[in-house]
Motif scaffolding. Structure first.
Motif, PDB file in Angstrom:
ATOM      1  N   PRO A  23       0.810  -1.224   0.000  1.00 29.77           N
ATOM      2  CA  PRO A  23       0.000   0.000   0.000  1.00 29.77           C
ATOM      3  C   PRO A  23       0.844   1.274   0.000  1.00 29.77           C
ATOM      4  CG  PRO A  23      -0.703  -1.491   1.753  1.00 29.77           C
ATOM      5  CD  PRO A  23       0.522  -2.082   1.126  1.00 29.77           C
ATOM      6  N   THR A  24       2.061   1.199   0.487  1.00 30.59           N
ATOM      7  CA  THR A  24       2.917   2.384   0.493  1.00 30.59           C
ATOM      8  C   THR A  24       3.566   2.607  -0.874  1.00 30.59           C
ATOM      9  OG1 THR A  24       4.789   1.092   1.317  1.00 30.59           O
ATOM     10  CG2 THR A  24       3.432   2.235   2.949  1.00 30.59           C
ATOM     11  N   LEU A  25       3.758   1.554  -1.637  1.00 31.25           N
ATOM     12  CA  LEU A  25       4.406   1.675  -2.933  1.00 31.25           C
ATOM     13  C   LEU A  25       3.424   1.922  -4.078  1.00 31.25           C
ATOM     14  CD1 LEU A  25       7.131  -1.122  -2.738  1.00 31.25           C
ATOM     15  CD2 LEU A  25       7.368   1.317  -2.274  1.00 31.25           C
ATOM     16  N   VAL A  84      13.843   1.032  -9.602  1.00 29.19           N
ATOM     17  CA  VAL A  84      14.114   0.938  -8.161  1.00 29.19           C
ATOM     18  C   VAL A  84      12.894   0.361  -7.438  1.00 29.19           C
ATOM     19  CG1 VAL A  84      14.513   2.301  -6.058  1.00 29.19           C
ATOM     20  CG2 VAL A  84      15.836   2.771  -8.133  1.00 29.19           C
ATOM     21  N   LEU A  85      11.708   0.843  -7.796  1.00 27.77           N
ATOM     22  CA  LEU A  85      10.484   0.319  -7.185  1.00 27.77           C
ATOM     23  C   LEU A  85      10.305  -1.162  -7.485  1.00 27.77           C
ATOM     24  CD1 LEU A  85       7.571   2.891  -7.624  1.00 27.77           C
ATOM     25  CD2 LEU A  85       8.582   2.036  -5.521  1.00 27.77           C
ATOM     26  N   GLN A  86      10.583  -1.537  -8.706  1.00 28.92           N
ATOM     27  CA  GLN A  86      10.441  -2.934  -9.101  1.00 28.92           C
ATOM     28  C   GLN A  86      11.359  -3.821  -8.261  1.00 28.92           C
ATOM     29  OE1 GLN A  86      11.352  -3.747 -13.197  1.00 28.92           O
ATOM     30  NE2 GLN A  86      10.287  -5.694 -13.164  1.00 28.92           N
ATOM     31  N   GLU A  87      12.559  -3.369  -8.028  1.00 32.06           N
ATOM     32  CA  GLU A  87      13.484  -4.119  -7.185  1.00 32.06           C
ATOM     33  C   GLU A  87      12.935  -4.288  -5.773  1.00 32.06           C
ATOM     34  OE1 GLU A  87      16.511  -5.731  -7.557  1.00 32.06           O
ATOM     35  OE2 GLU A  87      15.958  -5.590  -9.664  1.00 32.06           O
ATOM     36  N   ARG A  88      12.273  -3.259  -5.269  1.00 30.09           N
ATOM     37  CA  ARG A  88      11.721  -3.313  -3.919  1.00 30.09           C
ATOM     38  C   ARG A  88      10.483  -4.207  -3.853  1.00 30.09           C
ATOM     39  NH1 ARG A  88      11.072   2.730  -2.012  1.00 30.09           N
ATOM     40  NH2 ARG A  88      10.057   1.698  -0.269  1.00 30.09           N
ATOM     41  N   MET A  89       9.765  -4.361  -4.964  1.00 35.20           N
ATOM     42  CA  MET A  89       8.532  -5.123  -4.968  1.00 35.20           C
ATOM     43  C   MET A  89       8.736  -6.602  -5.215  1.00 35.20           C
ATOM     44  SD  MET A  89       5.717  -2.728  -6.785  1.00 35.20           S
ATOM     45  CE  MET A  89       6.657  -2.015  -8.117  1.00 35.20           C
TER      46      MET A  89
END
Length: 93
Positions: A23-25, A84-89
């Motif tokens: 939910p934060t991303l 970067v987001l994809q790496e975090r997800m």
């Protein structure tokens, strides 16, 4: 008589299930994608305008090349943020 099997194939169902993001991303992801869509839309409008209004073919080619380079440059920071987001997800295996 042949008997028909109505067994559910879970492997196919799992492949098509929607991904759920943190939910934060998710708001950040949606914002980045929306910004990229706006940039792409503006680029397409500019290309159409140049294509329709420039009678000089050589000038048109140069302007379109410059527009493409500017478009790429504008998109790059957002593409990098998406990476970067994809790496975090994606969970690391």
């Amino acid at each position: 008589m042949n008997e028909i099997s109505f067994r559910k194939d879970n492997s196919q169902t799992e492949q098509h299930s929607p991904k759920m993001y943190s939910p934060t991303l998710q708001p950040l992801l949606q914002s980045l994608l929306s910004t990229l869509a706006d940039i792409d839309f503006e680029y397409e409008q500019a290309k159409d305008k140049v294509s329709k209004n420039s009678p000089d073919t050589n000038l048109k080619i140069k302007v379109l090349e410059k527009l493409r380079a500017q478009h790429h440059e504008r998109r790059m920071p957002y593409i990098q943020q998406l990476a970067v987001l994809q790496e975090r997800m994606i969970p690391h295996r």
